[in-house]
Write a protein that holds these residues in place. Structure first.
Motif, PDB file in Angstrom:
ATOM      1  N   LEU A 331       0.847  -1.336   0.129  1.00 53.41           N
ATOM      2  CA  LEU A 331       0.120  -0.019   0.062  1.00 53.41           C
ATOM      3  C   LEU A 331       0.801   1.225   0.027  1.00 53.41           C
ATOM      4  CD1 LEU A 331      -2.577  -1.017   2.989  1.00 53.41           C
ATOM      5  CD2 LEU A 331      -2.876  -1.146   0.316  1.00 53.41           C
ATOM      6  N   GLU A 335      -2.936   5.074   0.652  1.00 56.91           N
ATOM      7  CA  GLU A 335      -3.818   3.749   0.876  1.00 56.91           C
ATOM      8  C   GLU A 335      -3.674   3.287   2.484  1.00 56.91           C
ATOM      9  OE1 GLU A 335      -3.758   1.855  -3.467  1.00 56.91           O
ATOM     10  OE2 GLU A 335      -1.817   1.491  -2.068  1.00 56.91           O
ATOM     11  N   ARG A 336      -2.574   3.423   2.963  1.00 54.01           N
ATOM     12  CA  ARG A 336      -2.396   3.127   4.494  1.00 54.01           C
ATOM     13  C   ARG A 336      -3.197   4.136   5.378  1.00 54.01           C
ATOM     14  NH1 ARG A 336       3.895   0.900   5.328  1.00 54.01           N
ATOM     15  NH2 ARG A 336       3.848  -0.066   3.092  1.00 54.01           N
ATOM     16  N   LEU A 339      -6.957   2.891   4.771  1.00 55.66           N
ATOM     17  CA  LEU A 339      -6.881   1.760   5.634  1.00 55.66           C
ATOM     18  C   LEU A 339      -7.117   1.922   6.965  1.00 55.66           C
ATOM     19  CD1 LEU A 339      -7.030  -1.382   5.872  1.00 55.66           C
ATOM     20  CD2 LEU A 339      -4.584  -1.342   5.829  1.00 55.66           C
ATOM     21  N   ILE A 365      -6.079  -5.006  12.059  1.00 53.60           N
ATOM     22  CA  ILE A 365      -6.086  -5.535  10.895  1.00 53.60           C
ATOM     23  C   ILE A 365      -6.077  -7.190  11.075  1.00 53.60           C
ATOM     24  CG2 ILE A 365      -4.583  -6.164   8.880  1.00 53.60           C
ATOM     25  CD1 ILE A 365      -3.335  -3.542   8.658  1.00 53.60           C
ATOM     26  N   GLY A 380      -0.872  -4.997   6.224  1.00 60.25           N
ATOM     27  CA  GLY A 380      -1.813  -4.077   5.496  1.00 60.25           C
ATOM     28  C   GLY A 380      -1.585  -4.073   4.217  1.00 60.25           C
ATOM     29  N   LEU A 385      -7.230  -4.098   2.224  1.00 56.44           N
ATOM     30  CA  LEU A 385      -7.946  -2.667   1.963  1.00 56.44           C
ATOM     31  C   LEU A 385      -9.381  -2.802   1.166  1.00 56.44           C
ATOM     32  CD1 LEU A 385      -7.916   0.547   1.985  1.00 56.44           C
ATOM     33  CD2 LEU A 385      -6.084   0.452   0.088  1.00 56.44           C
ATOM     34  N   ARG A 389     -12.982  -1.896   1.798  1.00 52.64           N
ATOM     35  CA  ARG A 389     -13.670  -0.821   1.071  1.00 52.64           C
ATOM     36  C   ARG A 389     -15.085  -1.370   0.461  1.00 52.64           C
ATOM     37  NH1 ARG A 389      -9.296   0.456  -3.440  1.00 52.64           N
ATOM     38  NH2 ARG A 389      -8.296   1.930  -2.456  1.00 52.64           N
TER      39      ARG A 389
END
Ligand code: CA
Length: 391
Positions: A331, A335-336, A339, A365, A380, A385, A389
């Motif tokens: 990621l 994106e992290r 998440l 996670i 991650g 993710l 989502r």
């Protein structure tokens, strides 16, 4: 009182470690004198100095799992860092041109080091350096190494390069835009803006000049690329190959190695080493001695590749042609953060949404992977993710 100190006071006195460094400092004083630290400097910075045992915890920390190369690179070289780097290239163009003229290192390479070392001057570390290095000089492993760095830090203050309250950095003593250790500073920092001080904390000009000087002194060859991605023939043996095992271009051609676009290898780069960080099925690179110069900045091939790749991206190149050998790619920092936001929405306490996947994020996670029937590894990646989502 800090929580660590409070809990230290609860253990029996014989087991509690004193934060008082005065006996150790008295022991170090002769070495400081012969190391050209004046009595005034010594008194000013070591009187009442208290140990910070959190740096010893960092020194002894063993990570529970190794970060995969694709996770490491996807956060260090993401679209955000490429865009930030392009902005810095434009903003500091004149200084970078001057650095290239004087040291022979190109702008994209210097800016890539800056981006990986301190996110272009945004992440310096938070440990007061004299305290951190004083602690490491008196406790834990490698005290003799850290004593050298401690005295170097005191000499930097003595010379007036950096104000004492500004000298903060990593727990291990790296500081400033370029994250130099104090001894590296003494060898290689330059006053590139001409104000009489080499200020790697508050002068990006000094920092860019110092980075170029570092690479020049590490053997950087002007006008030579760090290397390039290649396509390996099926079945090529990687045994015994590596960054330092340099072979002639004709030998690589004979073994069937090509550039990823199919074109022949350049014949004018001298001998090249083969770098693969995820075996023969991931991206592979032939590297010049300039890659070794990047490597010397932090003594890690993954680190060298991050700088090398970011510099290529800043020259307009795209991502690697060959994907990393994983079905769950890493990621970016954006994106992290996304998440982490999704984990917070599901009620997890992960601390600040900062794009850093620490222990709390990894625990959250794991809980979500368990709930969703995914592999439970606390990592991650794209799978968790995308699943969160969609949910
Ligand atoms: Ca300066």
């Amino acid at each position: 009182m800090s929580a660590a100190l409070a809990s230290a006071l609860l253990v029996p006195a014989a087991r509690a470690q004193s934060t008082d460094l005065s006996a150790c400092m008295a022991e170090l004083r002769p070495a400081a004198r012969s190391g050209k630290v004046s009595d005034a400097t010594w008194a000013r910075h070591t009187a009442g100095l208290q140990a910070d045992f959190s740096v010893i915890e960092k020194l002894n920390f063993q990570p529970e799992f190794r970060t995969a190369i694709w996770d490491y690179l996807s956060a260090l070289v993401d679209e955000e860092r490429v865009a930030d780097g392009a902005a810095r290239l434009a903003q500091h163009r004149q200084v970078l041109e001057r650095a290239e003229q004087r040291f022979g290192v190109d702008a994209a390479t210097v800016v890539a080091v800056w981006g990986v070392e301190s996110n272009f001057g945004q992440t310096f570390g938070k440990y007061p350096l004299v305290q951190a290095l004083g602690t490491l000089s008196c406790h834990g492993r490698r005290q003799s190494y850290f004593r050298g760095e401690f005295l170097a830090a005191l000499r930097i203050l003595q010379a007036g390069h950096i104000a004492p309250e500004r000298l903060v950095g990593s727990w291990a003593g790296a500081f400033g835009h370029t994250q130099f250790m104090p001894s590296t500073f003494e060898r290689l920092a330059v006053d590139f803006d001409g104000d009489g001080r080499a200020d790697l904390m508050d002068s990006s000009v000094d920092a860019l000049g110092s980075t170029a000087n570092f690479l020049a002194r590490a053997g950087w060859q002007t006008g030579v690329p760090w290397g390039f991605e290649v396509k390996l023939p099926a079945g090529i043996s990687l045994a015994g190959e590596g960054r330092r095992i340099k072979r002639s271009v004709s030998e690589w051609i004979a073994r069937g190695v090509r550039r990823v676009d199919g074109s022949p290898l350049p014949a004018d780069l001298g001998n090249l080493g083969l770098l693969t960080l995820a075996g023969g099925n991931g991206p592979a690179f032939l590297v010049t001695r300039n890659f070794d110069a990047l490597y010397s900045y932090n003594a890690a091939e993954s680190y060298g590749l991050a700088i090398a790749h970011l510099s290529d991206r800043l020259r307009g190149a795209g991502p690697f042609a060959t994907p990393w050998p994983t079905d769950d790619a890493g990621l970016s920092r954006a994106e992290r953060r996304e998440l982490q936001g999704l984990l917070v929405m599901r009620g997890h306490d992960i601390g600040p949404v900062d794009g850093m996947l620490g222990d709390k994020s990894r625990d959250a996670i794991r809980a979500e992977q368990q709930r969703l029937g995914l592999e439970v590894n606390g990592r991650g990646g794209q799978k968790i993710l995308k699943t969160l989502r969609a949910g």
